[in-house]
Design an enzyme around this catalytic site. Sequence first.
Site, short mmCIF file in Angstrom:
data_model
loop_
_atom_site.label_atom_id
_atom_site.label_comp_id
_atom_site.label_asym_id
_atom_site.label_seq_id
_atom_site.Cartn_x
_atom_site.Cartn_y
_atom_site.Cartn_z
CG HIS A 104 -1.67 1.29 1.40
ND1 HIS A 104 -2.91 1.52 0.86
CD2 HIS A 104 -1.32 2.45 2.04
CE1 HIS A 104 -3.30 2.75 1.16
NE2 HIS A 104 -2.36 3.34 1.89
CD GLU A 105 1.95 3.32 3.70
OE1 GLU A 105 1.97 4.38 3.08
OE2 GLU A 105 1.05 3.00 4.51
CG HIS A 108 0.48 6.33 -0.63
ND1 HIS A 108 -0.69 6.92 -1.09
CD2 HIS A 108 0.15 5.74 0.55
CE1 HIS A 108 -1.67 6.69 -0.21
NE2 HIS A 108 -1.19 5.98 0.78
CG HIS A 112 5.69 11.30 -5.32
ND1 HIS A 112 6.82 11.32 -4.57
CD2 HIS A 112 5.53 12.56 -5.81
CE1 HIS A 112 7.33 12.55 -4.59
NE2 HIS A 112 6.56 13.31 -5.33
ZN LIG Z 1 -2.12 5.32 2.49
#
Ligand SMILES: [Zn+2]
Length: 234
Positions: A104-105, A108, A112
């Site tokens: 999940h991270e 991100h 980005h």
């Molecule tokens: Zn998150």
Amino acid sequence: MLNLLYYLYDPTYMLVIIGIVLSMLANASLRFIYSKYLKVPSMSGIRGVDAALAILRNNGIYDVQVLPINGELTDNYNPVSKTVNLSEGIYYSTSIAAISVAAHECGHAIQHNSEYLPLTLRTAVVPLASISGALSWPLIVIGFLLSKAGTFFIQLGIFMFLIVVLFQIITLPVEYDASARALKQLKSGGIIQDNEIKGAKKVLDAAALTYVAVAVANALQLLRLMLLSRSRRG
Ligand SMILES: [Zn+2]
């Protein structure tokens, strides 16, 4: 002072209670699912950090570091330092929960890297949202303490609270998209097997639900403040 107490314990307080209950349920559900899948080892046997590095490399991302941090459920992606920060329980764990959170991270980090618009917007609003978050309640309380002259402070405080709620609403597509990317990466990278996807999805959905609960709770609080401000003037 009695005036302030009246405004804090009026019937609209029900809206706040509903928000608190929703948040508590969402958090309890996340804790339950998270601790359950933290005990389920993944078949691939790789750690959270390895899953994160594999996903970043599979997406041609080489300038993002993966670091261990303290705490539990403190995992995050920092777009400024370009770091995927994983809590130690996730970083070193080979569980389904660990690789799901790590993925999940990385979702991100991929957002980005691909300049995903909601993330760009969210990042841009962070400073304004944190200032608004810090000032809104003091302004509202001061406003209710002052009698007539307080209206300006109350309205400014409510406006700042609105900015916080809007920030939490922009956060939702960012979070759901990161989880969708995570599942895709876990599958396509062969990091989890087909029969493990259900568990990963449960962990990610439970985490996303806490963001929804926070946004709903604060939207209800905002509604209450607007009702109070109106009845005060009326
Ligand atoms: Zn998150």
